[in-house]
Design a protein around this motif. Sequence first.
Motif, PDB file in Angstrom:
ATOM      1  N   GLY A  46       0.829  -1.213   0.000  1.00 23.84           N
ATOM      2  CA  GLY A  46       0.000   0.000   0.000  1.00 23.84           C
ATOM      3  C   GLY A  46       0.856   1.253   0.000  1.00 23.84           C
ATOM      4  O   GLY A  46       0.581   2.208  -0.724  1.00 23.84           O
ATOM      5  N   LEU A  90     -21.918  -8.238   9.945  1.00 23.89           N
ATOM      6  CA  LEU A  90     -20.638  -7.665   9.505  1.00 23.89           C
ATOM      7  C   LEU A  90     -20.645  -7.350   8.006  1.00 23.89           C
ATOM      8  O   LEU A  90     -21.084  -8.165   7.195  1.00 23.89           O
ATOM      9  CB  LEU A  90     -19.533  -8.700   9.800  1.00 23.89           C
ATOM     10  N   HIS A  98     -12.894  -3.611  -0.358  1.00 22.00           N
ATOM     11  CA  HIS A  98     -11.849  -4.435   0.281  1.00 22.00           C
ATOM     12  C   HIS A  98     -12.515  -5.467   1.195  1.00 22.00           C
ATOM     13  O   HIS A  98     -13.292  -5.102   2.063  1.00 22.00           O
ATOM     14  CB  HIS A  98     -10.905  -3.543   1.102  1.00 22.00           C
ATOM     15  N   ILE A 104     -11.049 -11.914   7.553  1.00 19.06           N
ATOM     16  CA  ILE A 104     -10.191 -12.387   8.648  1.00 19.06           C
ATOM     17  C   ILE A 104     -10.874 -12.115   9.994  1.00 19.06           C
ATOM     18  O   ILE A 104     -10.939 -12.988  10.860  1.00 19.06           O
ATOM     19  CB  ILE A 104      -8.800 -11.707   8.599  1.00 19.06           C
ATOM     20  N   PHE A 105     -11.422 -10.916  10.149  1.00 23.53           N
ATOM     21  CA  PHE A 105     -12.116 -10.615  11.407  1.00 23.53           C
ATOM     22  C   PHE A 105     -13.261 -11.606  11.629  1.00 23.53           C
ATOM     23  O   PHE A 105     -13.483 -12.072  12.751  1.00 23.53           O
ATOM     24  CB  PHE A 105     -12.632  -9.168  11.418  1.00 23.53           C
ATOM     25  N   GLY A 141     -20.710  -4.798  12.881  1.00 23.29           N
ATOM     26  CA  GLY A 141     -19.299  -4.538  12.575  1.00 23.29           C
ATOM     27  C   GLY A 141     -19.187  -3.979  11.177  1.00 23.29           C
ATOM     28  O   GLY A 141     -19.737  -4.544  10.224  1.00 23.29           O
ATOM     29  N   LEU A 145     -11.616   0.592   4.667  1.00 29.81           N
ATOM     30  CA  LEU A 145     -10.193   0.815   4.370  1.00 29.81           C
ATOM     31  C   LEU A 145      -9.931   2.092   3.594  1.00 29.81           C
ATOM     32  O   LEU A 145      -8.793   2.485   3.428  1.00 29.81           O
ATOM     33  CB  LEU A 145      -9.628  -0.371   3.571  1.00 29.81           C
ATOM     34  N   ALA A 192     -11.175  -0.889  15.878  1.00 28.33           N
ATOM     35  CA  ALA A 192      -9.994  -1.747  15.966  1.00 28.33           C
ATOM     36  C   ALA A 192      -9.340  -1.837  14.604  1.00 28.33           C
ATOM     37  O   ALA A 192     -10.025  -1.940  13.586  1.00 28.33           O
ATOM     38  CB  ALA A 192     -10.390  -3.149  16.418  1.00 28.33           C
TER      39      ALA A 192
HETATM   40  C1  B12 Z   1      -5.206  -5.309  -1.558  1.00 27.33           C
HETATM   41  C2  B12 Z   1      -5.672  -3.875  -1.693  1.00 27.33           C
HETATM   42  C3  B12 Z   1      -6.628  -3.611  -2.674  1.00 27.33           C
HETATM   43  C4  B12 Z   1      -7.321  -4.699  -3.468  1.00 27.33           C
HETATM   44  C5  B12 Z   1      -8.415  -5.315  -2.573  1.00 27.33           C
HETATM   45  C6  B12 Z   1      -8.588  -6.803  -2.771  1.00 27.33           C
HETATM   46  C7  B12 Z   1      -9.614  -7.371  -1.821  1.00 27.33           C
HETATM   47  N1  B12 Z   1     -10.244  -8.423  -2.299  1.00 27.33           N
HETATM   48  O1  B12 Z   1      -9.849  -6.911  -0.700  1.00 27.33           O
HETATM   49  C8  B12 Z   1      -7.882  -3.910  -4.682  1.00 27.33           C
HETATM   50  C9  B12 Z   1      -6.884  -3.959  -5.811  1.00 27.33           C
HETATM   51  C10 B12 Z   1      -9.249  -4.340  -5.196  1.00 27.33           C
HETATM   52  C11 B12 Z   1      -7.885  -2.478  -4.125  1.00 27.33           C
HETATM   53  C12 B12 Z   1      -8.611  -1.465  -4.692  1.00 27.33           C
HETATM   54  C13 B12 Z   1      -8.507  -0.136  -4.300  1.00 27.33           C
HETATM   55  N2  B12 Z   1      -7.696   0.347  -3.340  1.00 27.33           N
HETATM   56 CO1  B12 Z   1      -6.744  -0.772  -2.066  1.00 27.33          CO
HETATM   57  N3  B12 Z   1      -5.493  -1.589  -0.980  1.00 27.33           N
HETATM   58  C14 B12 Z   1      -5.148  -2.840  -0.850  1.00 27.33           C
HETATM   59  C15 B12 Z   1      -4.066  -2.972   0.251  1.00 27.33           C
HETATM   60  C16 B12 Z   1      -2.700  -3.067  -0.415  1.00 27.33           C
HETATM   61  C17 B12 Z   1      -4.224  -4.100   1.222  1.00 27.33           C
HETATM   62  C18 B12 Z   1      -5.588  -4.208   1.923  1.00 27.33           C
HETATM   63  C19 B12 Z   1      -5.624  -5.467   2.739  1.00 27.33           C
HETATM   64  O2  B12 Z   1      -6.206  -6.459   2.356  1.00 27.33           O
HETATM   65  N4  B12 Z   1      -4.899  -5.447   3.881  1.00 27.33           N
HETATM   66  C20 B12 Z   1      -4.749  -6.630   4.735  1.00 27.33           C
HETATM   67  C21 B12 Z   1      -5.879  -6.739   5.749  1.00 27.33           C
HETATM   68  C22 B12 Z   1      -5.741  -8.034   6.556  1.00 27.33           C
HETATM   69  O3  B12 Z   1      -5.765  -5.646   6.630  1.00 27.33           O
HETATM   70  P1  B12 Z   1      -7.048  -4.821   7.115  1.00 27.33           P
HETATM   71  O4  B12 Z   1      -8.039  -4.704   6.040  1.00 27.33           O
HETATM   72  O5  B12 Z   1      -6.572  -3.606   7.800  1.00 27.33           O
HETATM   73  O6  B12 Z   1      -7.754  -5.802   8.165  1.00 27.33           O
HETATM   74  C23 B12 Z   1      -7.306  -6.057   9.486  1.00 27.33           C
HETATM   75  C24 B12 Z   1      -7.812  -5.080  10.536  1.00 27.33           C
HETATM   76  O7  B12 Z   1      -7.955  -3.762  10.053  1.00 27.33           O
HETATM   77  C25 B12 Z   1      -9.056  -5.707  11.063  1.00 27.33           C
HETATM   78  N5  B12 Z   1     -10.358  -5.419  10.426  1.00 27.33           N
HETATM   79  C26 B12 Z   1     -10.686  -5.271   9.134  1.00 27.33           C
HETATM   80  N6  B12 Z   1     -11.992  -5.087   8.989  1.00 27.33           N
HETATM   81  C27 B12 Z   1     -12.531  -5.122  10.224  1.00 27.33           C
HETATM   82  C28 B12 Z   1     -13.856  -4.953  10.649  1.00 27.33           C
HETATM   83  C29 B12 Z   1     -14.131  -4.981  12.015  1.00 27.33           C
HETATM   84  C30 B12 Z   1     -15.514  -4.795  12.463  1.00 27.33           C
HETATM   85  C31 B12 Z   1     -13.076  -5.174  12.959  1.00 27.33           C
HETATM   86  C32 B12 Z   1     -13.347  -5.167  14.384  1.00 27.33           C
HETATM   87  C33 B12 Z   1     -11.752  -5.355  12.522  1.00 27.33           C
HETATM   88  C34 B12 Z   1     -11.496  -5.336  11.162  1.00 27.33           C
HETATM   89  O8  B12 Z   1      -8.811  -7.090  10.971  1.00 27.33           O
HETATM   90  C35 B12 Z   1      -7.914  -7.383   9.903  1.00 27.33           C
HETATM   91  C36 B12 Z   1      -6.899  -8.397  10.381  1.00 27.33           C
HETATM   92  O9  B12 Z   1      -6.159  -7.931  11.495  1.00 27.33           O
HETATM   93  C37 B12 Z   1      -4.273  -1.607   1.003  1.00 27.33           C
HETATM   94  C38 B12 Z   1      -3.071  -1.115   1.808  1.00 27.33           C
HETATM   95  C39 B12 Z   1      -3.311  -1.164   3.303  1.00 27.33           C
HETATM   96  N7  B12 Z   1      -2.381  -0.673   4.049  1.00 27.33           N
HETATM   97  O10 B12 Z   1      -4.320  -1.627   3.788  1.00 27.33           O
HETATM   98  C40 B12 Z   1      -4.741  -0.697  -0.129  1.00 27.33           C
HETATM   99  C41 B12 Z   1      -5.575   0.552   0.187  1.00 27.33           C
HETATM  100  C42 B12 Z   1      -6.606   0.282   1.251  1.00 27.33           C
HETATM  101  N8  B12 Z   1      -6.242   0.797  -1.100  1.00 27.33           N
HETATM  102  C43 B12 Z   1      -6.307   2.041  -1.419  1.00 27.33           C
HETATM  103  C44 B12 Z   1      -6.879   2.554  -2.617  1.00 27.33           C
HETATM  104  C45 B12 Z   1      -6.661   4.014  -2.883  1.00 27.33           C
HETATM  105  C46 B12 Z   1      -7.594   1.719  -3.481  1.00 27.33           C
HETATM  106  C47 B12 Z   1      -8.325   2.142  -4.766  1.00 27.33           C
HETATM  107  C48 B12 Z   1      -9.093   3.476  -4.675  1.00 27.33           C
HETATM  108  C49 B12 Z   1      -7.294   2.132  -5.908  1.00 27.33           C
HETATM  109  C50 B12 Z   1      -7.810   2.649  -7.236  1.00 27.33           C
HETATM  110  N9  B12 Z   1      -7.190   3.713  -7.685  1.00 27.33           N
HETATM  111  O11 B12 Z   1      -8.717   2.092  -7.802  1.00 27.33           O
HETATM  112  C51 B12 Z   1      -9.281   0.953  -4.966  1.00 27.33           C
HETATM  113  C52 B12 Z   1     -10.599   1.180  -4.185  1.00 27.33           C
HETATM  114  C53 B12 Z   1     -11.672   0.285  -4.590  1.00 27.33           C
HETATM  115  C54 B12 Z   1     -12.865   0.470  -3.644  1.00 27.33           C
HETATM  116  N10 B12 Z   1     -13.886   1.169  -4.087  1.00 27.33           N
HETATM  117  O12 B12 Z   1     -12.853  -0.017  -2.534  1.00 27.33           O
HETATM  118  C55 B12 Z   1      -5.692   2.947  -0.347  1.00 27.33           C
HETATM  119  C56 B12 Z   1      -6.781   3.668   0.466  1.00 27.33           C
HETATM  120  C57 B12 Z   1      -6.376   5.098   0.781  1.00 27.33           C
HETATM  121  C58 B12 Z   1      -7.503   5.860   1.407  1.00 27.33           C
HETATM  122  N11 B12 Z   1      -7.213   6.440   2.561  1.00 27.33           N
HETATM  123  O13 B12 Z   1      -8.597   5.972   0.894  1.00 27.33           O
HETATM  124  C59 B12 Z   1      -4.789   1.927   0.439  1.00 27.33           C
HETATM  125  C60 B12 Z   1      -4.611   2.271   1.940  1.00 27.33           C
HETATM  126  C61 B12 Z   1      -3.413   1.907  -0.293  1.00 27.33           C
HETATM  127  C62 B12 Z   1      -2.650   3.199  -0.121  1.00 27.33           C
HETATM  128  N12 B12 Z   1      -1.791   3.292   0.894  1.00 27.33           N
HETATM  129  O14 B12 Z   1      -2.831   4.096  -0.895  1.00 27.33           O
HETATM  130  N13 B12 Z   1      -7.076  -2.374  -3.033  1.00 27.33           N
END
Ligand code: B12
Length: 210
Positions: A46, A90, A98, A104-105, A141, A145, A192
């Motif tokens: 990211g 959820l 995303h 995972i949650f 929930g 992202l 979280a």
């Molecule tokens: C993979 C990814 C994608 C994939 C998603 C694939 C998929 N099937 O999910 C694809 C390519 C589709 C994508 C698209 C886009 N993405 Co994207 N993506 C990512 C990336 C690299 C990883 C996300 C991820 O899966 N992380 C791993 C998981 C495990 O982490 P997590 O979601 O945080 O989840 C953990 C916790 O947060 C928690 N959790 C999650 N959900 C919940 C819910 C509850 C209730 C609770 C308690 C806990 C909890 O538990 C999880 C495990 O510990 C992130 C970078 C990042 N740092 O997150 C960017 C990121 C989220 N994306 C981003 C962007 C900009 C986009 C796009 C706009 C790109 C574009 N130009 O088209 C599009 C948006 C599409 C849309 N409308 O949503 C930005 C968002 C920036 C912002 N502030 O808005 C990020 C941060 C990248 C960046 N640094 O620029 N993306």
Amino acid sequence: MVEELFNRIVDMDEEGSINMAKEYLERGGDAQKLLEVCRDAMGVIGEKFEKGEYFLSELILGGEIFKSIMEFTLPMIKKGDVKKLGKIVLGTVKEDVHNIGKDIFKVFAEASGFEVVDIGIDVPEEKFVEAVKEHKPDIVGMSCLITAGVSSMKRTVDALKEVGLRDKIKIIIGGGRVDEGVKEYTGADAWADDAAKGVRLCKELMGIEG
Ligand code: B12
């Protein structure tokens, strides 16, 4: 080994990272730890995307690698007791597709004994409201992202207020785009940015010890 796996994911070595993740588990590695490593690697992907070093194609491939690894890793996280701690509706909020963190949650919450009704991604506020009416959860929930999802969460909380359901449930928000400020702004009860912490907070919201 986990360090090597981390590097392979960041370097977009799809086959190498999937094989290494399998090998790690076969050697008795911890499934939860594996998911954490993958998540950290996604964070770096990211960051590279933000800096313009990686493009959308890398974001997509990163997501694909993580999804492939989740397929064989999530089933290894043990299911919780039959005793249900409570029910969670959820979903990933409107504008946001995303799903990895949400999924995972879900597994973590189920592993701790919660029943989870997953209503998908890009979920509009009306669908959350319908799901609360239908499933009568203890907790809602919302996963978020991206910045565009913040106002969707607020609209969902407001929509629940309008139909008089807000006070009957607890609301937790999660994902990379949430923090204390977003919690205050949206009117959620807890936030979280990691699944294990999210489950702990859900228990707290239900008044369950430990
Ligand atoms: C993979 C990814 C994608 C994939 C998603 C694939 C998929 N099937 O999910 C694809 C390519 C589709 C994508 C698209 C886009 N993405 Co994207 N993506 C990512 C990336 C690299 C990883 C996300 C991820 O899966 N992380 C791993 C998981 C495990 O982490 P997590 O979601 O945080 O989840 C953990 C916790 O947060 C928690 N959790 C999650 N959900 C919940 C819910 C509850 C209730 C609770 C308690 C806990 C909890 O538990 C999880 C495990 O510990 C992130 C970078 C990042 N740092 O997150 C960017 C990121 C989220 N994306 C981003 C962007 C900009 C986009 C796009 C706009 C790109 C574009 N130009 O088209 C599009 C948006 C599409 C849309 N409308 O949503 C930005 C968002 C920036 C912002 N502030 O808005 C990020 C941060 C990248 C960046 N640094 O620029 N993306």
